[in-house]
Scaffold this active site. Structure first.
Site, PDB file in Angstrom:
ATOM      1  N   ASP A 129      24.218  13.825  -4.160  1.00 60.11           N
ATOM      2  CA  ASP A 129      23.008  13.971  -4.977  1.00 60.11           C
ATOM      3  C   ASP A 129      21.816  13.907  -4.030  1.00 60.11           C
ATOM      4  O   ASP A 129      21.968  13.574  -2.842  1.00 60.11           O
ATOM      5  CB  ASP A 129      22.975  12.821  -6.007  1.00 60.11           C
ATOM      6  CG  ASP A 129      21.888  12.958  -7.057  1.00 60.11           C
ATOM      7  OD1 ASP A 129      21.239  14.023  -7.123  1.00 60.11           O
ATOM      8  OD2 ASP A 129      21.674  11.989  -7.810  1.00 60.11           O
ATOM      9  N   ARG A 132      27.203  21.190 -18.804  1.00 60.53           N
ATOM     10  CA  ARG A 132      26.340  20.197 -19.456  1.00 60.53           C
ATOM     11  C   ARG A 132      26.192  20.569 -20.936  1.00 60.53           C
ATOM     12  O   ARG A 132      26.278  19.716 -21.818  1.00 60.53           O
ATOM     13  CB  ARG A 132      24.951  20.182 -18.794  1.00 60.53           C
ATOM     14  CG  ARG A 132      24.890  19.558 -17.412  1.00 60.53           C
ATOM     15  CD  ARG A 132      25.066  18.057 -17.455  1.00 60.53           C
ATOM     16  NE  ARG A 132      24.087  17.391 -18.291  1.00 60.53           N
ATOM     17  CZ  ARG A 132      22.854  17.048 -17.924  1.00 60.53           C
ATOM     18  NH1 ARG A 132      22.459  17.281 -16.697  1.00 60.53           N
ATOM     19  NH2 ARG A 132      22.023  16.440 -18.784  1.00 60.53           N
ATOM     20  N   CYS A 192      24.962  17.422  -9.022  1.00 58.97           N
ATOM     21  CA  CYS A 192      24.372  17.531 -10.369  1.00 58.97           C
ATOM     22  C   CYS A 192      23.187  18.481 -10.407  1.00 58.97           C
ATOM     23  O   CYS A 192      22.812  18.954 -11.470  1.00 58.97           O
ATOM     24  CB  CYS A 192      23.993  16.151 -10.889  1.00 58.97           C
ATOM     25  SG  CYS A 192      22.683  15.341  -9.938  1.00 58.97           S
ATOM     26  N   ARG A 236      15.089  10.748 -21.586  1.00 54.85           N
ATOM     27  CA  ARG A 236      15.136  10.636 -20.123  1.00 54.85           C
ATOM     28  C   ARG A 236      13.971   9.730 -19.736  1.00 54.85           C
ATOM     29  O   ARG A 236      12.815  10.050 -20.011  1.00 54.85           O
ATOM     30  CB  ARG A 236      15.003  12.013 -19.471  1.00 54.85           C
ATOM     31  CG  ARG A 236      14.732  11.912 -17.978  1.00 54.85           C
ATOM     32  CD  ARG A 236      14.909  13.225 -17.263  1.00 54.85           C
ATOM     33  NE  ARG A 236      16.314  13.550 -17.146  1.00 54.85           N
ATOM     34  CZ  ARG A 236      16.799  14.484 -16.324  1.00 54.85           C
ATOM     35  NH1 ARG A 236      15.991  15.167 -15.557  1.00 54.85           N
ATOM     36  NH2 ARG A 236      18.097  14.722 -16.282  1.00 54.85           N
ATOM     37  N   HIS A 252      23.464   8.228 -15.542  1.00 59.77           N
ATOM     38  CA  HIS A 252      23.325   9.624 -15.992  1.00 59.77           C
ATOM     39  C   HIS A 252      24.656  10.032 -16.650  1.00 59.77           C
ATOM     40  O   HIS A 252      25.376  10.890 -16.142  1.00 59.77           O
ATOM     41  CB  HIS A 252      22.993  10.511 -14.790  1.00 59.77           C
ATOM     42  CG  HIS A 252      22.430  11.858 -15.157  1.00 59.77           C
ATOM     43  ND1 HIS A 252      22.191  12.253 -16.460  1.00 59.77           N
ATOM     44  CD2 HIS A 252      22.042  12.910 -14.377  1.00 59.77           C
ATOM     45  CE1 HIS A 252      21.692  13.466 -16.462  1.00 59.77           C
ATOM     46  NE2 HIS A 252      21.596  13.893 -15.226  1.00 59.77           N
ATOM     47  N   GLN A 276      25.767  13.741 -17.400  1.00 58.30           N
ATOM     48  CA  GLN A 276      26.141  14.519 -16.223  1.00 58.30           C
ATOM     49  C   GLN A 276      27.594  14.250 -15.839  1.00 58.30           C
ATOM     50  O   GLN A 276      28.350  15.180 -15.549  1.00 58.30           O
ATOM     51  CB  GLN A 276      25.208  14.167 -15.052  1.00 58.30           C
ATOM     52  CG  GLN A 276      25.481  14.987 -13.816  1.00 58.30           C
ATOM     53  CD  GLN A 276      25.090  16.443 -13.982  1.00 58.30           C
ATOM     54  OE1 GLN A 276      23.952  16.746 -14.336  1.00 58.30           O
ATOM     55  NE2 GLN A 276      26.019  17.359 -13.736  1.00 58.30           N
TER      56      GLN A 276
END
Ligand code: CP
Ligand code: NVA
Length: 308
Positions: free
Chosen positions: A220, A288, A260, A104, A131, A134
């Site tokens: 988001d 996930r 998310c 990340r 991402h 996700q």
């Protein structure tokens, strides 16, 4: 087997996604029935976090242990990355000792440089641009609740960020449409999203229009990690991009809501939406882990020949 990385959603084909969604379902079933499944015994996952995380950390760590492997966790602050060791050297060293790496970080070019020098598969656990893990989990969650996402409409309300870019890549590859509504100045850039055609998305000024007849409404945070200095300006710009029950009312009656997470109730989403009956955010978060277990199995072992 040549090394397969997962740096963006478009790194896998539609057929490979079909495989992953099936494997995620099978692996989830085993987890739910406490059935041991250790295809990655003796394999090690290294995780490198240059930004904070709850879900990504726990889902990869728990998932790898459940597959029989082990995990180590590095951050910028507690490794030589924080003292300017080149990412290429870090990649060369770590990838001689472990079997798969999850990163990340900030710019996408950083994970690409790591992957170029890595001997083992590298997985994007979030960059400024993408991402993919996700969206892999989100589409798996949609399939669980509603069946195939092909031909469906996903409404994206909010920032033209890493999540929005990845939804566009997924729509392009898997044959659904994204309705995008972002404030002026925060639009998705098709070139950054890495898609060639604009056929799989439509842009709407008014978020209500984006949500009309959508099968899935999603949003988001207004301020992603790394953009904290813009927080106050964003709060003003995004004030009309809060997903509320009116937006869900114009979507299809069976529309789902996803986020998310982490979420800020009263900013990008009203509490009555995220905590309401159409929200599947907890399944989405749990998935996930199941989806990433399928991903690690695939990247390390390929299409296992007698999957159970
Ligand atoms: N959705 C997500 O990636 O959450 P974390 O930032 O907690 O990992
Ligand atoms: N867009 C958000 C997602 C967090 C999981 C961020 O990058 O901070």
């Amino acid at each position: 087997m040549p090394i397969k990385h997962y740096l963006q959603f478009s790194d896998l084909t539609a057929d490979e996604y079909d495989w992953l969604f099936e494997r995620a379902a099978a692996i989830k079933k085993k987890f739910k029935s406490y059935e041991k499944y250790h295809p990655l015994a003796d394999r090690t996952l290294a995780m490198i976090f240059e930004k904070a995380s709850t879900r990504t950390r726990v889902s990869f760590e728990a998932g790898m242990y459940q597959l029989g492997g082990s995990v180590l966790n590095l951050t910028t602050g507690d490794s030589q990355l924080g003292r300017a060791e080149p990412i290429e050297d870090t990649a060369r060293v770590i990838s001689r000792m472990v079997d798969v790496v999850m990163i990340r970080t900030f710019g996408q070019e950083r994970i690409e440089r790591f992957a170029e020098y890595s001997r083992v598969p590298v997985i994007n656990g979030l960059t400024n641009e993408f991402h993919p893990c996700q969206i892999l989990a989100d589409i798996f969650t949609f399939i669980e609740h509603r069946g195939s996402i092909k031909g469906k409409t996903v409404a994206w309300v909010g920032d033209g960020n890493n999540m929005a870019n990845t939804w566009l890549q997924a729509a392009d590859l898997l044959g659904f449409t994204v309705h995008l509504s972002t404030p002026t100045g925060y639009e998705v850039d098709q070139a950054v999203a890495g898609i060639r055609s604009s056929q799989s998305y439509k842009v709407f000024k008014d978020p209500m229009d984006a949500c009309r007849n959508a099968d899935l409404v999603t949003t988001d945070v207004w301020t992603s990690m790394g953009y904290e200095a813009e927080n106050e300006a964003r709060k003003t710009a995004f004030a009309d991009w809060c997903v509320d029950s009116e937006m869900l009312r114009v979507a299809r009656p069976d529309a789902l809501f996803m986020h998310c997470l982490p979420a800020h109730r009263g900013e990008e989403v009203e509490a009555e939406v995220i905590d309401g009956p159409q929200s599947v955010v907890w399944d989405e978060a749990e998935n996930r882990m199941h989806a990433q277990k399928a991903l690690m199995e695939f990247l390390l072992l390929g299409k296992v020949s007698h999957p159970s």
